[in-house]
Design a protein around this motif. Structure first.
Motif, mmCIF file in Angstrom:
data_model
loop_
_atom_site.group_PDB
_atom_site.id
_atom_site.type_symbol
_atom_site.label_atom_id
_atom_site.label_comp_id
_atom_site.label_asym_id
_atom_site.label_seq_id
_atom_site.Cartn_x
_atom_site.Cartn_y
_atom_site.Cartn_z
ATOM 1 N N LEU A 20 0.847 -1.196 0.000
ATOM 2 C CA LEU A 20 0.000 0.000 0.000
ATOM 3 C C LEU A 20 0.878 1.239 0.000
ATOM 4 O O LEU A 20 1.820 1.350 0.794
ATOM 5 C CB LEU A 20 -0.901 -0.003 1.238
ATOM 6 N N SER A 21 0.595 2.168 -0.919
ATOM 7 C CA SER A 21 1.347 3.422 -0.978
ATOM 8 C C SER A 21 0.378 4.590 -1.055
ATOM 9 O O SER A 21 -0.738 4.450 -1.548
ATOM 10 C CB SER A 21 2.291 3.434 -2.185
ATOM 11 N N ARG A 22 0.800 5.740 -0.574
ATOM 12 C CA ARG A 22 -0.053 6.931 -0.595
ATOM 13 C C ARG A 22 0.374 7.845 -1.733
ATOM 14 O O ARG A 22 1.515 8.293 -1.821
ATOM 15 C CB ARG A 22 0.048 7.681 0.732
ATOM 16 N N GLN A 23 -0.570 8.089 -2.649
ATOM 17 C CA GLN A 23 -0.373 9.055 -3.714
ATOM 18 C C GLN A 23 -0.929 10.404 -3.246
ATOM 19 O O GLN A 23 -1.449 10.531 -2.147
ATOM 20 C CB GLN A 23 -1.060 8.575 -4.989
ATOM 21 N N GLU A 24 -0.863 11.390 -4.127
ATOM 22 C CA GLU A 24 -1.295 12.732 -3.706
ATOM 23 C C GLU A 24 -2.784 12.781 -3.383
ATOM 24 O O GLU A 24 -3.205 13.398 -2.414
ATOM 25 C CB GLU A 24 -0.965 13.759 -4.795
ATOM 26 N N GLN A 25 -3.605 12.113 -4.194
ATOM 27 C CA GLN A 25 -5.052 12.203 -4.048
ATOM 28 C C GLN A 25 -5.709 10.901 -3.611
ATOM 29 O O GLN A 25 -6.904 10.871 -3.367
ATOM 30 C CB GLN A 25 -5.681 12.655 -5.372
ATOM 31 N N TYR A 26 -4.954 9.794 -3.532
ATOM 32 C CA TYR A 26 -5.569 8.501 -3.245
ATOM 33 C C TYR A 26 -4.537 7.523 -2.695
ATOM 34 O O TYR A 26 -3.315 7.772 -2.749
ATOM 35 C CB TYR A 26 -6.209 7.923 -4.512
ATOM 36 N N LEU A 27 -5.027 6.406 -2.175
ATOM 37 C CA LEU A 27 -4.173 5.300 -1.774
ATOM 38 C C LEU A 27 -4.094 4.298 -2.913
ATOM 39 O O LEU A 27 -5.078 4.081 -3.624
ATOM 40 C CB LEU A 27 -4.731 4.606 -0.529
ATOM 41 N N GLN A 28 -2.933 3.679 -3.081
ATOM 42 C CA GLN A 28 -2.753 2.694 -4.145
ATOM 43 C C GLN A 28 -2.296 1.367 -3.541
ATOM 44 O O GLN A 28 -1.282 1.302 -2.851
ATOM 45 C CB GLN A 28 -1.735 3.167 -5.166
#
Length: 318
Positions: A20-28
Motif C-alpha cells: 500500500l502506498s499513498r499518492q497525492e489524491q488517493y491510496l494505491q
C-alpha cells in the motif's frame, strides 16, 4: 513483506498484505510483482463515500482473501468494465461480477475470497456508500430492509447504463490535474450512483428476492445464450432447461435482474444488432431482417419502427 502463498495452480494472498502506498489524491494497493500486474486506486471522498478503481492481469489464478467489519452497513455499486471476477463467501455464497454489468451488493460484514482468472484482464469501478449516505439522499427508511442480514448479499445485477459507462471512461482517462482530481472523482461518482440506483428501480431496491448463489449465474447464462443465438433462439422452455431452471423461475429472474422478459431482452438484442448493421453497412432491409432472425422483412420493419420510432429505410437515409 507480503504473505503470498503459491500453489500449483493459483496464488493466494490476504488483502491486508497487499503493498500500500499513498499518492497525492488517493491510496494505491498493488499486487506483488510475482503475482502479475494489478492495482487498486482508493479515493476516500469522505467517511460515507469511497471510490475504488481496480485493474489487474494475474499471472496465475488469484485469490484475494478479505475479512471486512464495517462500523456502519454499506451498499457497494460495482461496474464491470472488463473481464469477470467472483466473490466466494461463507456457506458457499457466490457473487459474479461480469463485464458490462452493474452489480449492487449490501453488507454489514464480509468474509471470503475474491477470485480472478489467470492472464485475464479485469477492470472494475466500485462505489461504496454507507447507510447514512443513502438516508441523506433517499430518506431514512428507503434502504433499511437491505441491511437486515449481516453477511454480504446481492441486490441486483443489471446492464451498465450508457451514461454511467461514458462517465466511467472519463474517470479512468485521468486527464485532469492533481489539484482538481478529487473534486471531479466526487462529482463523477455521484453521477454514476444516481444513474445506477435509478436504473435499479424502486422494486429491486425496496425488496430482496432471488439471492441464492445460483440465481445470478442462471440469469447470466440465459442472457448469454440469447446474445449468441439471437438469430435462432431457443424457446423459453428450452432456455430454462439449458440454464438449469424452469420457465416460471426464469421469467422471474429476468424480471429481477434485467427488468425484462426473455422475449423482451431478445427483441432488444435483435434491434440493436439490426440498427448497427443497417447503419454501418447500408445493406438492404431484407438482409438485416434475415441476419437477426426474421423470416419476413415486413414483420422486421414493423418491429424496428415500433422499437426506434423510425423505419429501417429512414435510418438508411440518415
Amino acid at each position: 513483506m507480503s504473505q503470498l502463498m503459491k500453489t500449483t495452480n493459483n496464488w493466494s494472498i490476504n488483502v491486508d498484505d497487499l503493498p500500500l502506498s499513498r499518492q497525492e489524491q488517493y491510496l494505491q494497493q498493488s499486487l506483488p510483482s510475482d503475482a502479475g500486474l494489478g492495482q487498486s486506486n482508493i479515493f476516500r471522498i469522505d467517511d460515507d463515500l469511497s471510490v475504488i478503481e481496480t485493474s489487474c492481469i494475474p499471472s496465475k489464478k488469484l485469490s484475494i482473501i478479505s475479512k471486512i467489519e464495517q462500523a456502519e452497513p454499506r451498499l457497494v455499486v460495482t461496474l464491470g468494465l472488463k473481464g469477470h471476477s467472483l466473490f466466494s463467501g461463507r456457506k458457499g455464497k457466490e457473487i459474479v461480477f461480469s463485464e458490462g454489468y452493474t452489480t449492487i451488493t449490501a453488507f454489514n460484514s464480509s468474509t471470503g475470497h475474491r477470485l480472478y482468472e489467470a492472464n485475464k484482464e479485469v477492470l472494475q469501478l466500485r462505489f461504496s456508500v454507507t447507510q447514512s449516505w443513502l438516508s441523506r439522499y433517499f430518506g431514512a427508511d428507503k434502504f433499511a430492509a437491505l441491511f437486515s442480514k449481516k453477511n454480504i448479499q446481492i441486490i441486483t445485477s443489471q446492464p451498465i447504463s450508457p451514461s454511467s459507462l461514458f462517465t466511467a471512461q472519463q474517470m479512468l482517462s485521468k486527464t485532469d490535474s492533481q489539484t482538481t482530481q478529487q473534486i471531479l472523482v466526487h462529482a463523477q461518482a455521484l453521477t454514476i450512483l444516481a444513474a445506477e440506483l435509478e436504473q435499479a428501480g424502486k422494486d429491486s431496491l425496496g425488496k430482496i428476492s432471488y439471492n441464492k448463489p445460483t440465481d445470478q449465474v442462471i440469469a447470466i447464462s440465459a442472457r448469454d445464450i440469447l446474445f449468441h443465438e439471437y438469430k435462432n433462439p431457443p424457446s423459453v422452455a428450452e432456455l430454462a432447461t439449458r440454464s438449469g431452471t424452469n420457465p416460471y423461475k426464469l421469467k422471474q429472474l429476468f424480471h429481477h435482474f434485467y427488468s425484462n422478459t426473455p422475449y423482451g431482452l431478445l427483441l432488444e438484442i435483435r434491434m440493436q444488432k439490426a440498427y448497427h448493421l443497417l447503419k454501418t453497412s447500408h445493406c438492404h432491409v431484407a438482409i438485416a431482417a434475415d441476419a437477426v432472425g426474421y423470416n419476413h422483412p415486413s414483420n422486421f420493419s414493423a418491429a424496428f419502427t415500433k422499437h426506434y420510432g423510425i423505419t429501417p429505410k429512414q435510418l438508411l437515409k440518415t
